[in-house]
Design an enzyme around this catalytic site. Sequence first.
Site, short mmCIF file in Angstrom:
data_model
loop_
_atom_site.label_atom_id
_atom_site.label_comp_id
_atom_site.label_asym_id
_atom_site.label_seq_id
_atom_site.Cartn_x
_atom_site.Cartn_y
_atom_site.Cartn_z
N ARG A 10 0.82 -1.21 0.00
CA ARG A 10 0.00 0.00 0.00
C ARG A 10 0.86 1.27 0.00
NH1 ARG A 10 -3.61 -0.97 4.39
NH2 ARG A 10 -2.19 0.28 5.62
N TYR B 243 -13.07 24.47 -7.95
CA TYR B 243 -13.64 23.27 -8.57
C TYR B 243 -14.91 22.88 -7.82
CZ TYR B 243 -13.51 18.33 -10.07
OH TYR B 243 -13.80 17.08 -10.57
N ASP C 83 -5.30 24.61 -5.38
CA ASP C 83 -5.41 23.65 -6.48
C ASP C 83 -4.63 24.20 -7.67
OD1 ASP C 83 -6.35 22.20 -8.76
OD2 ASP C 83 -8.22 21.70 -7.72
N LYS D 114 -5.28 15.26 -15.30
CA LYS D 114 -5.32 16.26 -16.37
C LYS D 114 -3.96 16.33 -17.07
CE LYS D 114 -9.56 17.10 -14.94
NZ LYS D 114 -9.91 18.01 -13.86
C1 LIG Z 1 -10.64 17.66 -12.64
C2 LIG Z 1 -10.27 18.54 -11.51
C3 LIG Z 1 -10.16 18.02 -10.22
C4 LIG Z 1 -10.56 16.60 -9.89
O1 LIG Z 1 -9.75 15.64 -10.48
P1 LIG Z 1 -10.29 14.16 -10.73
O2 LIG Z 1 -9.05 13.39 -11.00
O3 LIG Z 1 -11.23 14.25 -11.89
O4 LIG Z 1 -10.97 13.73 -9.48
C5 LIG Z 1 -9.74 18.86 -9.21
N1 LIG Z 1 -9.47 20.14 -9.45
C6 LIG Z 1 -9.58 20.69 -10.67
C7 LIG Z 1 -9.25 22.12 -10.88
C8 LIG Z 1 -9.98 19.90 -11.74
O5 LIG Z 1 -10.11 20.45 -12.94
#
Ligand SMILES: *Cc1c(COP(=O)(O)O)cnc(C)c1O
Length: 407
Positions: free
Chosen positions: A68, A121, A192, A217
């Site tokens: 893990r 988000y 973020d 992303k």
């Molecule tokens: C897509 C996104 C997330 C979440 O990511 P996931 O991998 O889809 O859970 C968080 N913050 C931002 C700014 C995003 O665009």
Amino acid sequence: MSIPQDKQRPLGPSTRLLHAGTPPLQGGSGPVNVPVVRTSTVRFADSAAYADLHHRREAGERVASYGRHGLDTHRALEDAVVALEGGHRAFLTPSGLSAITLVLIALLSPGDHALVADSVYSPVRRVDATLLQRLGITLEYFSPSRDDLAGKIRPNTRLVYLESPSSLLYEVLDLPALAAVARQHGIAVATDNTWSGGWFYQPLEHGANLSIQAATKYIAGHSDVMQGIVITDGPALSKKISTAYEALGLTIGADDAYLALRGLRTLPVRLAQHQRHATEIAQWLEQQPQVGRVFYPALPSDPGHALWKRDFSGASGLVSFAFAEGVDAGAGAVFVDSLRQFAQGASWGGYESLALVAQPERLREHSVWTGTAPVVRLHVGLEDPLDLIADLERGFGGVVERFRLAA
Ligand SMILES: *Cc1c(COP(=O)(O)O)cnc(C)c1O
């Protein structure tokens, strides 16, 4: 690592990113890439070795005494992420959203209060409504560019949570100023950083204590992995995040760690191309009579342009636009339904172009935007920009025809 290093000059960011986590040569040779080490169990030579590794883990060393914790592939990805964003440690989670939830759970306890930028988000609000409220934790949303942060801080405020540029409308925040206020009150700042992929922006250098990314992303970059990352600024927060990470049993598979690491190696070149294409499209959109506003911080017309220029080294492939005021609310759907090169889909950061109509209730969360015209979010991919522009022309053609607008 055996890269010749000039004593006078530190290695540049691309060089560091390309070589971080490269396995050492053994017996005179070795692979370029770290192996994918899949395992649930770690074997030990004897009970003393087992005890030793446990003690080192407890003391905070990044060693694995169980699957893990992840093995070599995970360590290599963590090293590369720290080379990218700076900081102390990186924690790998199964999605971007789980990275956000990890930070909130690790830093907030019952009775605590956190200030959250109203442009973050959107699913953060669902974590709040479905989990944090039940735990007696209060999130309060504020306008990071218009409200006085100091005036919002309460005795039980423990965290300021931001995102810059914000989701959907790319509001650029003055992170150094916000972080200075939080620091005066001894409050941690998490932000973020998914928009920049960590390449165009290093929030820890601008005063944040924690940087969060959806590696789903730009880091993975090929629309084939779900993953999140939390990067800490020092041992105290690493300990807090590590404790919650362990308690929640978080981990990721070695194959996913490998895919994210492979994506990271080409992050700078992909982002440079996303930026070129997105800039071309943002400039083209500004000229269209049906468009009221283009949201892209690299445009001089964008209200966040000056802050972006001060703190960021580039802009990503996300471009949103609002139709001119008075255009029918249904224009967004007609527009995206007319497109052939831009697929419709959530998420972004892969090589391909995507378009999505922003939901009005999501836009209303962003206090900085009071427009009522429909907004479309584009992720500009790596296709030939002329093909993308022809596609967008088709989209506007569809809207003009449907609503009998002047072309
Ligand atoms: C897509 C996104 C997330 C979440 O990511 P996931 O991998 O889809 O859970 C968080 N913050 C931002 C700014 C995003 O665009």
